[in-house]
Design an enzyme around this catalytic site. Structure first.
Site, PDB file in Angstrom:
ATOM      1  N   LEU A  48       0.776   0.662  14.755  1.00 18.82           N
ATOM      2  CA  LEU A  48       1.842   0.639  13.745  1.00 18.82           C
ATOM      3  C   LEU A  48       1.365   1.427  12.538  1.00 18.82           C
ATOM      4  CD1 LEU A  48       4.514  -0.651  12.464  1.00 18.82           C
ATOM      5  CD2 LEU A  48       2.973  -2.393  11.529  1.00 18.82           C
TER       6      LEU A  48
ATOM      7  N   HIS B 209       5.415 -13.641  -6.404  1.00 19.04           N
ATOM      8  CA  HIS B 209       4.778 -12.446  -5.851  1.00 19.04           C
ATOM      9  C   HIS B 209       3.735 -12.821  -4.790  1.00 19.04           C
ATOM     10  CE1 HIS B 209       6.955 -10.009  -8.594  1.00 19.04           C
ATOM     11  NE2 HIS B 209       6.306 -10.410  -9.679  1.00 19.04           N
TER      12      HIS B 209
ATOM     13  N   ASP C  91      12.974  -7.893  -2.185  1.00 16.50           N
ATOM     14  CA  ASP C  91      13.516  -8.307  -3.475  1.00 16.50           C
ATOM     15  C   ASP C  91      13.723  -9.817  -3.475  1.00 16.50           C
ATOM     16  OD1 ASP C  91      14.423  -7.841  -6.050  1.00 16.50           O
ATOM     17  OD2 ASP C  91      16.506  -7.690  -5.408  1.00 16.50           O
TER      18      ASP C  91
END
Length: 222
Positions: free
Chosen positions: A113, A19, A2
């Site tokens: 991962l 972004h 955020d």
């Protein structure tokens, strides 16, 4: 994740610049997770509520997803990262959805991962979906109501094939979960930081891991 918009506003930049910077933070955080031996990293990339944003911003976000997916697929393969999606990504349209699914397929055998990307995801909707599935099973006789337990619900969640959530990190000074992994976070450690997501880096990630390691975890009766 955020703070992209606020990061851009403070620099008098358009929101899409925030972004883009946030996407670079994703790269840093993924690499930090790989280097730290983290097994699963889940990123809340696009919530079901994000459709309320302007059409232009949603379009920018979809374009960035497409761009970074193409650019970073090689990195996923090099670092042995498996991509998994949760949520309802089909809402992004056939072209982007098909490309996402292709990336999932191409990385499915990677085992260093698991990078879980939540797209068009909302935890409340996830729980409603599980409840409806159980209700349909009770209605058609395939589910005994008395057999419904925690495991029965967890088997219907998007995260059913993932290990339990250990640590949830929220950036930008907000102290709430915002409809993210509500069920899964029941016994997770919560870590809130003031850092805006585009400024989140390896040091911030390692600091969160360090705090997690220092906490004495208690699980009630579980």
């Amino acid at each position: 994740m955020d703070g992209n918009g606020r990061w851009a506003t403070r620099r008098s930049l358009p929101r899409v610049a925030g972004h883009r910077a946030g996407a670079e933070a994703v790269r840093r955080t993924m690499q930090a997770a790989v280097d730290s031996g983290v097994e699963v990293l889940t990123l809340y990339a696009f919530s079901s509520e994000n459709w309320r944003r302007s059409e232009d911003e949603v379009s920018d976000l979809k374009g960035l997803m497409r761009f970074y997916l193409e650019r970073e697929l090689g990195t996923l393969q090099k670092e042995k990262v498996r991509l998994k999606l949760i949520g309802e990504p089909a809402a992004f349209g056939n072209e982007l959805y098909d490309r996402l699914q292709q990336a999932v397929e191409e990385t499915r055998d990677n085992d260093r991962l698991t990078l879980v990307v939540a797209l068009n995801y909302g935890s409340q909707a996830e729980l409603v979906g599980a409840a409806k599935a159980l209700a349909r099973g009770v209605r058609d006789g395939s589910v005994d109501p008395e057999s419904i337990d925690i495991a029965a619900i967890e088997d219907l969640l998007h995260t059913r094939d993932l290990p339990p959530l250990d640590l949830l990190i929220r950036t930008s000074g907000e102290v709430r979960l915002s409809n993210f992994l509500l069920w899964q976070a029941a016994y997770a450690e919560l870590h809130f930081v003031d850092t805006l997501w585009p400024d989140f880096d390896e040091a911030a990630f390692n600091a969160a891991l360090g705090e997690f390691a220092r906490r004495q975890r208690r699980f009630g009766g579980r």
